[in-house]
Design a protein around this motif. Structure first.
Motif, PDB file in Angstrom:
ATOM      1  N   MET A 107       0.841  -1.199   0.000  1.00 28.77           N
ATOM      2  CA  MET A 107       0.000   0.000   0.000  1.00 28.77           C
ATOM      3  C   MET A 107       0.874   1.246   0.000  1.00 28.77           C
ATOM      4  O   MET A 107       1.641   1.484   0.917  1.00 28.77           O
ATOM      5  CB  MET A 107      -0.915   0.008   1.224  1.00 28.77           C
ATOM      6  N   VAL A 108       0.738   2.031  -1.040  1.00 28.62           N
ATOM      7  CA  VAL A 108       1.469   3.298  -1.141  1.00 28.62           C
ATOM      8  C   VAL A 108       0.507   4.492  -1.222  1.00 28.62           C
ATOM      9  O   VAL A 108       0.949   5.629  -1.277  1.00 28.62           O
ATOM     10  CB  VAL A 108       2.448   3.321  -2.347  1.00 28.62           C
ATOM     11  N   ALA A 109      -0.783   4.231  -1.219  1.00 30.03           N
ATOM     12  CA  ALA A 109      -1.773   5.304  -1.251  1.00 30.03           C
ATOM     13  C   ALA A 109      -1.608   6.185  -0.023  1.00 30.03           C
ATOM     14  O   ALA A 109      -1.239   5.718   1.052  1.00 30.03           O
ATOM     15  CB  ALA A 109      -3.188   4.730  -1.291  1.00 30.03           C
ATOM     16  N   THR A 110      -1.898   7.447  -0.212  1.00 31.32           N
ATOM     17  CA  THR A 110      -1.896   8.420   0.885  1.00 31.32           C
ATOM     18  C   THR A 110      -3.233   9.155   0.847  1.00 31.32           C
ATOM     19  O   THR A 110      -3.926   9.151  -0.183  1.00 31.32           O
ATOM     20  CB  THR A 110      -0.763   9.453   0.704  1.00 31.32           C
ATOM     21  N   GLU A 161      -3.604  12.240   0.536  1.00 32.28           N
ATOM     22  CA  GLU A 161      -3.480  13.254  -0.509  1.00 32.28           C
ATOM     23  C   GLU A 161      -3.745  12.655  -1.898  1.00 32.28           C
ATOM     24  O   GLU A 161      -4.433  13.261  -2.719  1.00 32.28           O
ATOM     25  CB  GLU A 161      -2.093  13.898  -0.467  1.00 32.28           C
ATOM     26  N   LEU A 162      -3.185  11.480  -2.157  1.00 31.19           N
ATOM     27  CA  LEU A 162      -3.439  10.816  -3.448  1.00 31.19           C
ATOM     28  C   LEU A 162      -4.916  10.458  -3.600  1.00 31.19           C
ATOM     29  O   LEU A 162      -5.499  10.604  -4.673  1.00 31.19           O
ATOM     30  CB  LEU A 162      -2.583   9.554  -3.588  1.00 31.19           C
ATOM     31  N   LEU A 163      -5.524   9.979  -2.525  1.00 29.94           N
ATOM     32  CA  LEU A 163      -6.944   9.641  -2.574  1.00 29.94           C
ATOM     33  C   LEU A 163      -7.793  10.886  -2.817  1.00 29.94           C
ATOM     34  O   LEU A 163      -8.731  10.859  -3.618  1.00 29.94           O
ATOM     35  CB  LEU A 163      -7.377   8.953  -1.274  1.00 29.94           C
ATOM     36  N   ARG A 164      -7.476  11.967  -2.147  1.00 31.78           N
ATOM     37  CA  ARG A 164      -8.224  13.213  -2.348  1.00 31.78           C
ATOM     38  C   ARG A 164      -8.162  13.637  -3.816  1.00 31.78           C
ATOM     39  O   ARG A 164      -9.170  13.968  -4.420  1.00 31.78           O
ATOM     40  CB  ARG A 164      -7.669  14.327  -1.458  1.00 31.78           C
ATOM     41  N   GLU A 165      -6.954  13.599  -4.378  1.00 35.07           N
ATOM     42  CA  GLU A 165      -6.797  13.984  -5.780  1.00 35.07           C
ATOM     43  C   GLU A 165      -7.594  13.069  -6.703  1.00 35.07           C
ATOM     44  O   GLU A 165      -8.328  13.535  -7.575  1.00 35.07           O
ATOM     45  CB  GLU A 165      -5.318  13.954  -6.167  1.00 35.07           C
ATOM     46  N   SER A 166      -7.463  11.757  -6.511  1.00 33.91           N
ATOM     47  CA  SER A 166      -8.121  10.804  -7.409  1.00 33.91           C
ATOM     48  C   SER A 166      -9.640  10.792  -7.265  1.00 33.91           C
ATOM     49  O   SER A 166     -10.367  10.721  -8.255  1.00 33.91           O
ATOM     50  CB  SER A 166      -7.577   9.395  -7.172  1.00 33.91           C
ATOM     51  N   LEU A 167     -10.111  10.850  -6.015  1.00 35.14           N
ATOM     52  CA  LEU A 167     -11.546  10.721  -5.773  1.00 35.14           C
ATOM     53  C   LEU A 167     -12.319  12.025  -5.937  1.00 35.14           C
ATOM     54  O   LEU A 167     -13.470  12.011  -6.399  1.00 35.14           O
ATOM     55  CB  LEU A 167     -11.799  10.171  -4.364  1.00 35.14           C
ATOM     56  N   PHE A 168     -11.712  13.147  -5.556  1.00 33.15           N
ATOM     57  CA  PHE A 168     -12.491  14.379  -5.493  1.00 33.15           C
ATOM     58  C   PHE A 168     -12.023  15.488  -6.428  1.00 33.15           C
ATOM     59  O   PHE A 168     -12.766  16.423  -6.674  1.00 33.15           O
ATOM     60  CB  PHE A 168     -12.563  14.874  -4.049  1.00 33.15           C
ATOM     61  N   GLU A 169     -10.813  15.388  -6.943  1.00 33.75           N
ATOM     62  CA  GLU A 169     -10.368  16.368  -7.934  1.00 33.75           C
ATOM     63  C   GLU A 169     -10.497  15.775  -9.336  1.00 33.75           C
ATOM     64  O   GLU A 169     -11.206  16.324 -10.175  1.00 33.75           O
ATOM     65  CB  GLU A 169      -8.935  16.804  -7.637  1.00 33.75           C
ATOM     66  N   ARG A 170      -9.852  14.653  -9.562  1.00 36.77           N
ATOM     67  CA  ARG A 170      -9.932  14.019 -10.875  1.00 36.77           C
ATOM     68  C   ARG A 170     -11.207  13.200 -11.035  1.00 36.77           C
ATOM     69  O   ARG A 170     -11.627  12.903 -12.145  1.00 36.77           O
ATOM     70  CB  ARG A 170      -8.693  13.144 -11.089  1.00 36.77           C
ATOM     71  N   LYS A 171     -11.797  12.759  -9.945  1.00 33.73           N
ATOM     72  CA  LYS A 171     -13.057  11.992  -9.912  1.00 33.73           C
ATOM     73  C   LYS A 171     -12.998  10.735 -10.777  1.00 33.73           C
ATOM     74  O   LYS A 171     -13.906  10.461 -11.563  1.00 33.73           O
ATOM     75  CB  LYS A 171     -14.230  12.891 -10.303  1.00 33.73           C
ATOM     76  N   VAL A 172     -11.931   9.957 -10.596  1.00 34.40           N
ATOM     77  CA  VAL A 172     -11.776   8.734 -11.385  1.00 34.40           C
ATOM     78  C   VAL A 172     -12.405   7.517 -10.706  1.00 34.40           C
ATOM     79  O   VAL A 172     -12.493   6.446 -11.308  1.00 34.40           O
ATOM     80  CB  VAL A 172     -10.291   8.453 -11.714  1.00 34.40           C
ATOM     81  N   ALA A 173     -12.840   7.669  -9.467  1.00 34.27           N
ATOM     82  CA  ALA A 173     -13.500   6.582  -8.752  1.00 34.27           C
ATOM     83  C   ALA A 173     -14.469   7.200  -7.749  1.00 34.27           C
ATOM     84  O   ALA A 173     -14.418   8.399  -7.478  1.00 34.27           O
ATOM     85  CB  ALA A 173     -12.477   5.700  -8.045  1.00 34.27           C
TER      86      ALA A 173
END
Length: 168
Positions: free
Chosen positions: A40-43, A45-57
């Motif tokens: 697990m390397v997720a942080t 900050e990475l989750l915030r970017e992926s889920l709520f900025e880029r909205k990829v999941a």
């Protein structure tokens, strides 16, 4: 906004940006359960970017008596054969002390309902071969294993090497 379920005191909601730490903790618990914590390397900050900025999941959270006890992370894929999108369930996790109450079934059936509402052709996911309790649960829910398919993955330096071949 909470979505009522057939289980008394259990509600589902879509995660919001202020849930990033909660989602991160659920992922850590899942990684530990799957004996993959070192991968697990997720942080947050990475989750915030992926889920709520880029909205990829997207993420749904299940709460029992107003306490978060389950989560599911999913995203859309596409079937060329069906000509329709699908939902790919990346992770479904129910806290160990809450298992056996029907929470996993409710979470999975909610995703099935969501798939139909979004005009998807299917809901699919992967499961570790050793995870017999989950395999049994998924089969009871009507899922069939896709034994004739093998998942392939390119990541880390192999992904960089693959990308570099484009410019060669």
């Amino acid at each position: 906004m909470f979505i009522d379920t057939k289980l008394e005191n259990f509600k589902i909601r879509f995660a919001q940006e202020n849930d990033v730490e909660l989602v991160y903790e659920f992922i850590r618990e899942l990684a530990e359960y799957e004996k993959m914590l070192e991968e697990m390397v997720a942080t947050p900050e990475l989750l915030r970017e992926s889920l709520f900025e880029r909205k990829v999941a997207e993420v749904i959270i299940g709460e029992y008596e107003n306490k978060p006890v389950a989560f599911a992370l999913f995203f859309h894929n596409f079937s060329t054969f069906l000509g329709k999108p699908g939902i790919y369930l990346e992770d479904l996790y129910v806290k160990p002390e809450m298992r056996g109450k029907g929470i996993g079934e409710i979470m999975l059936s909610f995703l099935g309902k969501l798939a139909l509402e979004r005009k998807c052709g299917r809901l699919e996911w992967c499961c570790l071969d050793w995870n017999e309790p989950s395999i049994k649960f998924y089969k009871q829910m009507g899922a069939i294993p896709m034994d004739e398919w093998t998942t392939y993955r390119v990541h880390e330096e192999k992904l960089e090497g693959l990308a570099n071949k484009f410019d060669e």
